[in-house]
Design a protein around this motif. Structure first.
Motif, mmCIF file in Angstrom:
data_model
loop_
_atom_site.group_PDB
_atom_site.id
_atom_site.type_symbol
_atom_site.label_atom_id
_atom_site.label_comp_id
_atom_site.label_asym_id
_atom_site.label_seq_id
_atom_site.Cartn_x
_atom_site.Cartn_y
_atom_site.Cartn_z
ATOM 1 N N ILE A 35 0.794 4.317 -2.596
ATOM 2 C CA ILE A 35 0.590 5.719 -2.203
ATOM 3 C C ILE A 35 1.650 6.601 -2.845
ATOM 4 O O ILE A 35 1.343 7.652 -3.422
ATOM 5 C CB ILE A 35 0.638 5.875 -0.659
ATOM 6 N N ILE B 182 -1.776 3.709 10.560
ATOM 7 C CA ILE B 182 -3.163 3.233 10.667
ATOM 8 C C ILE B 182 -3.376 2.023 9.761
ATOM 9 O O ILE B 182 -4.022 1.055 10.160
ATOM 10 C CB ILE B 182 -4.165 4.347 10.297
ATOM 11 N N VAL B 183 -2.815 2.095 8.560
ATOM 12 C CA VAL B 183 -2.936 0.946 7.655
ATOM 13 C C VAL B 183 -2.339 -0.279 8.325
ATOM 14 O O VAL B 183 -2.946 -1.348 8.363
ATOM 15 C CB VAL B 183 -2.207 1.226 6.318
ATOM 16 N N PHE C 195 -1.796 -1.036 11.529
ATOM 17 C CA PHE C 195 -2.534 -1.608 12.655
ATOM 18 C C PHE C 195 -3.875 -2.175 12.227
ATOM 19 O O PHE C 195 -4.375 -3.121 12.836
ATOM 20 C CB PHE C 195 -2.694 -0.579 13.770
ATOM 21 N N SER C 196 -4.442 -1.603 11.155
ATOM 22 C CA SER C 196 -5.728 -2.139 10.724
ATOM 23 C C SER C 196 -5.565 -3.511 10.077
ATOM 24 O O SER C 196 -6.488 -4.310 10.077
ATOM 25 C CB SER C 196 -6.414 -1.166 9.770
ATOM 26 N N ILE C 197 -4.386 -3.793 9.538
ATOM 27 C CA ILE C 197 -4.197 -5.117 8.919
ATOM 28 C C ILE C 197 -3.682 -6.127 9.944
ATOM 29 O O ILE C 197 -3.676 -7.323 9.709
ATOM 30 C CB ILE C 197 -3.216 -5.034 7.735
ATOM 31 N N TRP D 27 -4.760 -7.475 12.488
ATOM 32 C CA TRP D 27 -5.614 -8.532 13.013
ATOM 33 C C TRP D 27 -5.224 -9.899 12.517
ATOM 34 O O TRP D 27 -5.352 -10.884 13.202
ATOM 35 C CB TRP D 27 -7.039 -8.315 12.530
ATOM 36 N N TRP D 28 -4.856 -9.924 11.260
ATOM 37 C CA TRP D 28 -4.578 -11.208 10.653
ATOM 38 C C TRP D 28 -3.282 -11.756 11.185
ATOM 39 O O TRP D 28 -2.439 -11.021 11.677
ATOM 40 C CB TRP D 28 -4.580 -11.059 9.133
ATOM 41 N N LEU E 55 1.080 9.919 7.440
ATOM 42 C CA LEU E 55 0.254 9.754 8.642
ATOM 43 C C LEU E 55 -0.604 8.495 8.538
ATOM 44 O O LEU E 55 -0.955 7.874 9.536
ATOM 45 C CB LEU E 55 -0.657 10.972 8.830
ATOM 46 N N ASP E 56 -0.946 8.140 7.299
ATOM 47 C CA ASP E 56 -1.844 7.020 7.063
ATOM 48 C C ASP E 56 -1.180 5.673 7.328
ATOM 49 O O ASP E 56 -1.844 4.720 7.712
ATOM 50 C CB ASP E 56 -2.310 7.099 5.607
ATOM 51 N N ILE F 120 0.838 -1.200 0.000
ATOM 52 C CA ILE F 120 0.000 0.000 0.000
ATOM 53 C C ILE F 120 0.880 1.260 0.000
ATOM 54 O O ILE F 120 0.604 2.235 -0.699
ATOM 55 C CB ILE F 120 -0.966 -0.015 1.203
ATOM 56 N N ILE G 74 2.154 14.344 3.193
ATOM 57 C CA ILE G 74 1.837 14.407 4.622
ATOM 58 C C ILE G 74 0.759 13.388 4.977
ATOM 59 O O ILE G 74 0.924 12.571 5.885
ATOM 60 C CB ILE G 74 1.386 15.831 5.001
ATOM 61 N N VAL G 75 -0.340 13.419 4.224
ATOM 62 C CA VAL G 75 -1.447 12.500 4.527
ATOM 63 C C VAL G 75 -0.990 11.051 4.397
ATOM 64 O O VAL G 75 -1.311 10.208 5.237
ATOM 65 C CB VAL G 75 -2.645 12.775 3.595
ATOM 66 N N GLY G 76 -0.200 10.774 3.356
ATOM 67 C CA GLY G 76 0.259 9.407 3.129
ATOM 68 C C GLY G 76 1.078 8.879 4.281
ATOM 69 O O GLY G 76 0.873 7.763 4.742
#
Lengths: 232, 224
Positions: A129, A163-164, A166-168, A170-171, A159-160, A125, A155-157
């Motif tokens: 980006i 989050i990307v 930690f959101s993945i 789980w697996w 910071l993102d 990802i 900047i946004v990329g």
């Protein structure tokens, strides 16, 4: 006109290239001849000394994109923009190498080329980006707007990315855990650890060389654009 | 403060009125999402067991892609007819313009979802009208609209903006997609708050960050 300062910088860069180039040859010798073979993973584990430094450099590069982007939005100076653009390009290059070496390592060890583990997915990802970042620059209506928009994406990329990740997360995680640095398990043999640090240092030299070369190239491009502007 | 609220409301009202006349955005979102759903059906087969397995993914992917189509339209009138210049000349804060546009997008998406979700429930034979599921939808839509407004304002000025918007926006908005898909799957499997809470937390973190960062950066985009 090429100023005296640019000339001196050019000389320093050449020196840097000479040192870095010879160090890289030495690095290859250490990786393929000197370091002992890992007993479980075998010969393929040697790619580790290329893979991890590449990840390190890619991270530094994208962090510098954040710094350059923020600097550009505050100061509006072209130096910051050059820093952001050059590190984005070098970062995309190193992320590509990161993913390719990772895939090559994964097949013999895990039995699959790819799995959607958090680190692998985040790297992919991240790559997408910053690819968009480079596209945005060439699709922007003017260089100034391109620089501004790209700074926002830079900047946004960045910071993102956490989050990307930690959101993945789980697996299940197949990827080996960190073996060096804070919070590591420290199971690495001392010669392997030493080589990893050496290799990381040498890759950082390569990165600095590529970054500064690209920045000075960009400066010339800007001059050329200005000259074209005056002529037309 | 009160004045900015009036500005936000006026911008929102203008967009809603225009939408009421043309129905451009909502119709494109709804029809595209339905189309995507039909294609998913061909791609993954149509047995009822499979349907509940792929439902969360299919719902969120189709809404995301359809939402991008809606986002593409968000600043088109301002840009093509030059009304953004008029808007910038008026003595209003850039933040109010941002929040006005963001709320318009939020309302368009919410209306589209209100139309789409019952249709999905029928087509997938699953009951998706669950309070937690609706919470996920609402939170996801906030994050999508807030970050989407920022990116839409950028993309509208670029060449081939229809391509640039998804290419920039989709990788960034991935956490919302992941959070929503996983949390909705937990709920559709009969789970409760404890199963879905991690996904919901991620969406909330994303929303908060996006609502702080987007207005700040939006100012940079439109000060020409």
């Amino acid at each position: 006109m090429i100023s005296m300062r640019d000339k001196n910088l050019g000389t320093i860069r050449k020196l840097f290239l000479a040192i870095g180039g010879s160090a890289m040859v030495l690095n290859m010798y250490l990786i393929f001849m000197w370091v002992p073979t890992e007993k479980n993973l075998g010969i393929i584990q040697r790619i580790f000394y290329l893979h991890v430094p590449t990840a390190w450099v890619a991270f530094i590069a994208f962090f510098l994109v954040l710094i350059g982007s923020t600097g550009y939005l505050i100061k509006k100076s072209k130096l910051w923009d050059r820093l952001a653009l050059a590190s984005a390009e070098v970062g995309v290059l190193f992320t590509t190498v990161l993913i390719v070496t990772g895939v090559m390592w994964a097949k013999p060890v895990w039995g699959v080329w790819w799995n959607w583990d958090p680190r692998l997915t985040t790297s992919l990802i991240l790559w997408l980006i910053y690819l968009a970042y480079l596209m945005l620059r060439s699709y922007a209506p003017s260089p100034e707007q391109g620089a501004k928009y790209a700074a926002i994406l830079g900047i946004v990329g960045f910071l993102d990315v956490p989050i990307v990740y930690f959101s993945i997360k789980w697996w299940r995680t197949l990827h080996p855990q960190a073996v060096i640095g804070p919070g590591s398990t420290g199971e690495l043999d001392s010669s392997m650890r030493l080589l990893l640090l050496i290799s990381t240092a040498i890759f950082t030299i390569l990165f600095v060389h590529l970054l500064t070369t690209r920045m000075s190239l960009r400066k010339m491009e800007e001059r050329l654009e200005e000259a074209n502007h005056i002529v037309s | 403060m009160k004045r900015s609220l009036v500005v936000v409301r006026t911008i929102l009202w203008k967009d809603l009125l225009l939408e009421l006349k043309s129905k451009d955005v909502i119709i494109s979102i709804v029809s595209f999402a339905m189309l995507a759903l039909v294609i998913f059906n061909f791609a993954f087969g149509s047995s009822s067991q499979l349907a509940s397995l792929i439902a969360p993914g299919a719902i969120w992917v189709s809404i995301t892609f359809a939402g991008v189509i809606g986002l593409n339209r968000l600043f088109v009138i301002e840009h093509d007819q030059g009304s953004i210049i008029g808007l910038l000349l008026t003595p209003v804060s850039r933040d109010s313009i941002y929040f006005g546009k963001m709320l318009s997008m939020f309302v368009f998406l919410t209306i589209s979802e209100i139309i789409l979700l019952p249709i999905y429930a029928i087509l997938f034979n699953t009951s998706i009208i669950h309070p937690l599921f609706l919470l996920i939808v609402a939170l996801g839509t906030i994050g999508f609209a807030s970050l989407g407004t920022l990116f839409s304002a950028m993309a509208v000025n670029t060449r081939s903006r229809e391509i640039m918007l998804p290419v920039m926006f989709l990788p960034i908005v991935m956490p919302i997609l992941i959070g929503s898909v996983v949390a909705s799957a937990n709920i559709l499997d009969g789970g409760g708050w404890s199963d879905a809470s991690r996904g919901i937390h991620i969406i909330i973190v994303f929303d908060v960050l996006s609502l702080i960062v987007s207005p700040l950066l939006f100012e940079q985009i439109i000060q020409e």
